[in-house]
Motif scaffolding. Structure first.
Motif, PDB file in Angstrom:
ATOM      1  N   ARG A   1       0.941  -0.890  -0.015  1.00 49.94           N
ATOM      2  CA  ARG A   1      -0.068  -0.127   0.032  1.00 49.94           C
ATOM      3  C   ARG A   1       1.028   1.237  -0.039  1.00 49.94           C
ATOM      4  O   ARG A   1       2.170   1.303   0.699  1.00 49.94           O
ATOM      5  CB  ARG A   1      -0.791  -0.038   1.256  1.00 49.94           C
ATOM      6  N   PRO A   2       0.419   2.305  -0.614  1.00 47.09           N
ATOM      7  CA  PRO A   2       1.405   3.554  -0.647  1.00 47.09           C
ATOM      8  C   PRO A   2       1.910   3.946   0.537  1.00 47.09           C
ATOM      9  O   PRO A   2       2.982   4.450   0.758  1.00 47.09           O
ATOM     10  CB  PRO A   2       0.548   4.607  -1.385  1.00 47.09           C
TER      11      PRO A   2
ATOM     12  N   LYS B   1       2.999  10.517   5.763  1.00 47.31           N
ATOM     13  CA  LYS B   1       3.592   9.609   6.319  1.00 47.31           C
ATOM     14  C   LYS B   1       4.937   9.569   6.858  1.00 47.31           C
ATOM     15  O   LYS B   1       5.488   8.454   7.442  1.00 47.31           O
ATOM     16  CB  LYS B   1       3.265   8.242   5.585  1.00 47.31           C
ATOM     17  N   ARG B   2       5.699  10.495   6.275  1.00 45.79           N
ATOM     18  CA  ARG B   2       7.373  10.427   6.554  1.00 45.79           C
ATOM     19  C   ARG B   2       7.638  10.561   8.212  1.00 45.79           C
ATOM     20  O   ARG B   2       8.794  10.238   8.353  1.00 45.79           O
ATOM     21  CB  ARG B   2       7.945  11.518   5.942  1.00 45.79           C
TER      22      ARG B   2
ATOM     23  N   PHE C   1      14.349   1.290  -1.763  1.00 42.85           N
ATOM     24  CA  PHE C   1      13.675   2.452  -2.405  1.00 42.85           C
ATOM     25  C   PHE C   1      12.108   2.101  -2.701  1.00 42.85           C
ATOM     26  O   PHE C   1      11.610   0.880  -2.582  1.00 42.85           O
ATOM     27  CB  PHE C   1      14.269   2.289  -3.916  1.00 42.85           C
ATOM     28  N   GLY C   2      11.475   3.137  -2.919  1.00 45.55           N
ATOM     29  CA  GLY C   2      10.046   2.924  -3.347  1.00 45.55           C
ATOM     30  C   GLY C   2       9.484   4.104  -4.161  1.00 45.55           C
ATOM     31  O   GLY C   2       9.966   5.367  -4.259  1.00 45.55           O
ATOM     32  N   ILE C   3       8.647   3.791  -4.730  1.00 44.59           N
ATOM     33  CA  ILE C   3       7.429   4.747  -5.596  1.00 44.59           C
ATOM     34  C   ILE C   3       6.628   4.804  -4.987  1.00 44.59           C
ATOM     35  O   ILE C   3       5.587   3.876  -5.031  1.00 44.59           O
ATOM     36  CB  ILE C   3       7.432   4.239  -7.079  1.00 44.59           C
ATOM     37  N   THR C   4       6.058   6.136  -4.792  1.00 46.11           N
ATOM     38  CA  THR C   4       4.982   6.296  -4.211  1.00 46.11           C
ATOM     39  C   THR C   4       4.343   7.909  -4.451  1.00 46.11           C
ATOM     40  O   THR C   4       5.346   8.826  -5.178  1.00 46.11           O
ATOM     41  CB  THR C   4       4.679   6.036  -3.000  1.00 46.11           C
TER      42      THR C   4
ATOM     43  N   SER D   1       8.042   1.534   5.128  1.00 50.39           N
ATOM     44  CA  SER D   1       9.334   0.424   4.722  1.00 50.39           C
ATOM     45  C   SER D   1      10.596   1.073   4.436  1.00 50.39           C
ATOM     46  O   SER D   1      11.547   0.456   4.802  1.00 50.39           O
ATOM     47  CB  SER D   1       8.715  -0.424   3.930  1.00 50.39           C
ATOM     48  N   VAL D   2      10.664   2.243   3.476  1.00 47.77           N
ATOM     49  CA  VAL D   2      11.943   3.022   3.352  1.00 47.77           C
ATOM     50  C   VAL D   2      12.677   3.286   4.628  1.00 47.77           C
ATOM     51  O   VAL D   2      13.687   3.116   4.762  1.00 47.77           O
ATOM     52  CB  VAL D   2      11.677   3.800   2.185  1.00 47.77           C
TER      53      VAL D   2
END
Length: 88
Positions: free
Chosen positions: A56-57, A82-83, A71-74, A63-64
């Motif tokens: 989920r975005p 969420k940071r 890495f993640g793309i969102t 997770s990152v």
């Protein structure tokens, strides 16, 4: 027993964000191979040391930050939401 990939990338598990991420990777010459649409893991055959998981975005950001993926793309809106607190 398969070894863990050297690099882990997280992509959105559904919706417009997933479509955009997959289109982007494909356009750059790195199409994602996901043999079953219900599977949460995939690969890019041209990059055998890269493992892909779908999340989920909001979970991608967490997770990152926690280091379970590299890495993640969102979406930027999800990142801002969420940071968490930044260290000063």
């Amino acid at each position: 027993m398969p070894s863990q990939p050297a690099i882990r990338l997280s992509l959105p598990s559904k919706g417009r964000l997933q479509e955009s991420a997959l289109d982007f990777l494909s356009a750059t010459g790195f199409p994602v191979f996901k043999p079953n649409p219900r599977q949460y893991q995939a690969e890019i055959p041209a990059l055998p040391d890269l493992g892909i998981i779908f999340q989920r975005p909001g979970d991608i950001v967490v997770s990152v930050r926690q280091g379970s993926v590299d890495f993640g793309i969102t979406g930027v809106d999800v990142i801002e939401e969420k940071r968490g607190k930044m260290a000063m």
